[in-house]
Design a protein around this motif. Structure first.
Motif, PDB file in Angstrom:
ATOM      1  N   VAL A 114      17.711 -53.469  82.642  1.00  0.00           N
ATOM      2  CA  VAL A 114      18.692 -52.928  83.589  1.00  0.00           C
ATOM      3  C   VAL A 114      19.828 -52.263  82.834  1.00  0.00           C
ATOM      4  N   GLY A 115      20.061 -50.993  83.170  1.00  0.00           N
ATOM      5  CA  GLY A 115      21.131 -50.237  82.530  1.00  0.00           C
ATOM      6  C   GLY A 115      22.176 -49.805  83.537  1.00  0.00           C
ATOM      7  N   THR A 116      22.602 -48.562  83.446  1.00  0.00           N
ATOM      8  CA  THR A 116      23.669 -48.054  84.307  1.00  0.00           C
ATOM      9  C   THR A 116      23.147 -47.369  85.564  1.00  0.00           C
ATOM     10  N   ALA A 117      21.842 -47.376  85.772  1.00  0.00           N
ATOM     11  CA  ALA A 117      21.230 -46.795  86.969  1.00  0.00           C
ATOM     12  C   ALA A 117      20.514 -47.891  87.741  1.00  0.00           C
ATOM     13  N   HIS A 118      20.120 -47.604  88.983  1.00  0.00           N
ATOM     14  CA  HIS A 118      19.200 -48.514  89.657  1.00  0.00           C
ATOM     15  C   HIS A 118      17.939 -48.564  88.803  1.00  0.00           C
ATOM     16  N   THR A 119      17.291 -49.716  88.774  1.00  0.00           N
ATOM     17  CA  THR A 119      16.120 -49.905  87.930  1.00  0.00           C
ATOM     18  C   THR A 119      14.984 -50.455  88.771  1.00  0.00           C
ATOM     19  N   VAL A 120      13.804 -49.861  88.599  1.00  0.00           N
ATOM     20  CA  VAL A 120      12.596 -50.387  89.226  1.00  0.00           C
ATOM     21  C   VAL A 120      11.760 -51.033  88.131  1.00  0.00           C
ATOM     22  N   ILE A 121      11.395 -52.276  88.360  1.00  0.00           N
ATOM     23  CA  ILE A 121      10.488 -52.996  87.469  1.00  0.00           C
ATOM     24  C   ILE A 121       9.221 -53.200  88.284  1.00  0.00           C
ATOM     25  N   ALA A 122       8.096 -52.689  87.797  1.00  0.00           N
ATOM     26  CA  ALA A 122       6.876 -52.711  88.593  1.00  0.00           C
ATOM     27  C   ALA A 122       5.649 -52.986  87.744  1.00  0.00           C
ATOM     28  N   THR A 123       4.603 -53.454  88.413  1.00  0.00           N
ATOM     29  CA  THR A 123       3.317 -53.624  87.760  1.00  0.00           C
ATOM     30  C   THR A 123       2.722 -52.245  87.469  1.00  0.00           C
ATOM     31  N   PRO A 124       1.808 -52.160  86.526  1.00  0.00           N
ATOM     32  CA  PRO A 124       1.214 -50.866  86.198  1.00  0.00           C
ATOM     33  C   PRO A 124       0.541 -50.174  87.394  1.00  0.00           C
ATOM     34  N   GLY A 125       0.013 -50.908  88.341  1.00  0.00           N
ATOM     35  CA  GLY A 125      -0.700 -50.298  89.456  1.00  0.00           C
ATOM     36  C   GLY A 125       0.137 -49.954  90.675  1.00  0.00           C
ATOM     37  N   THR A 126       1.422 -50.237  90.648  1.00  0.00           N
ATOM     38  CA  THR A 126       2.270 -49.976  91.812  1.00  0.00           C
ATOM     39  C   THR A 126       2.665 -48.507  91.879  1.00  0.00           C
ATOM     40  N   ASP A 147       5.424 -57.448  93.265  1.00  0.00           N
ATOM     41  CA  ASP A 147       4.752 -56.418  92.470  1.00  0.00           C
ATOM     42  C   ASP A 147       5.751 -55.372  91.983  1.00  0.00           C
ATOM     43  N   TRP A 148       6.904 -55.308  92.635  1.00  0.00           N
ATOM     44  CA  TRP A 148       7.980 -54.409  92.208  1.00  0.00           C
ATOM     45  C   TRP A 148       9.319 -54.974  92.652  1.00  0.00           C
ATOM     46  N   VAL A 149      10.339 -54.636  91.862  1.00  0.00           N
ATOM     47  CA  VAL A 149      11.699 -55.087  92.124  1.00  0.00           C
ATOM     48  C   VAL A 149      12.636 -53.912  91.853  1.00  0.00           C
ATOM     49  N   VAL A 150      13.562 -53.648  92.767  1.00  0.00           N
ATOM     50  CA  VAL A 150      14.614 -52.665  92.531  1.00  0.00           C
ATOM     51  C   VAL A 150      15.894 -53.440  92.258  1.00  0.00           C
ATOM     52  N   VAL A 151      16.537 -53.104  91.145  1.00  0.00           N
ATOM     53  CA  VAL A 151      17.728 -53.833  90.703  1.00  0.00           C
ATOM     54  C   VAL A 151      18.897 -52.867  90.599  1.00  0.00           C
ATOM     55  N   ARG A 152      20.054 -53.283  91.123  1.00  0.00           N
ATOM     56  CA  ARG A 152      21.266 -52.484  91.002  1.00  0.00           C
ATOM     57  C   ARG A 152      21.786 -52.563  89.573  1.00  0.00           C
ATOM     58  N   PRO A 153      22.680 -51.653  89.183  1.00  0.00           N
ATOM     59  CA  PRO A 153      23.228 -51.691  87.819  1.00  0.00           C
ATOM     60  C   PRO A 153      23.967 -52.989  87.479  1.00  0.00           C
ATOM     61  N   ASP A 154      24.435 -53.713  88.485  1.00  0.00           N
ATOM     62  CA  ASP A 154      25.122 -54.989  88.223  1.00  0.00           C
ATOM     63  C   ASP A 154      24.152 -56.163  88.124  1.00  0.00           C
TER      64      ASP A 154
END
Length: 132
Positions: free
Chosen positions: A46-58, A90-97
């Protein structure tokens, strides 16, 4: 540890009101720490942007295209299925905080409606399109 926003400015509150610590990613809670490879953690992604962490197939194309159209900075990271299994998604969207904004499964990948909510382009989070 265990901090949680009980309500969200973007997504409707979850039915789950348990505040016990867990490794599952939940909207309104800080992203859980899970080890990746070579001393890196989910928190390191997680950096200064919204971040998506996802499985390879998502499928992420719809969300990334919509974010680009809306001028929303978005970083994407593909990680091992076991890591996302630890997070319960299978995926997570994370805010910069480092607070989780949304989670989901590969059968309902993040889309334009979610990008609208994250950028404030949606009229209301109660529209039913996305919830915690």
């Amino acid at each position: 540890m265990g901090h949680r926003y009980e309500t969200s400015a973007i997504l409707r509150p979850s039915e789950n009101t348990s505040i016990a610590w867990q490794t599952a990613a939940m909207p309104g809670c800080r992203l859980p720490h899970v080890w990746l490879e070579e001393g890196r953690s989910t928190l390191d992604l997680v950096g200064t942007a919204h971040t998506v962490i996802a499985t390879p197939g998502t499928e992420l194309d719809e969300l990334t295209d919509a974010a680009k159209e809306r001028g929303m900075p978005l970083d994407t990271h593909r990680v091992d299925v076991a890591v996302l299994g630890s997070l319960g998604a299978d995926w997570v969207v994370v805010r910069p905080d480092q607070v989780v904004a949304a989670v989901g499964s590969a059968d309902r990948p993040p889309d334009r409606d979610l990008a609208d909510l994250l950028t404030g382009h949606s009229v209301t989070a109660d529209s039913g399109a996305w919830s915690a």
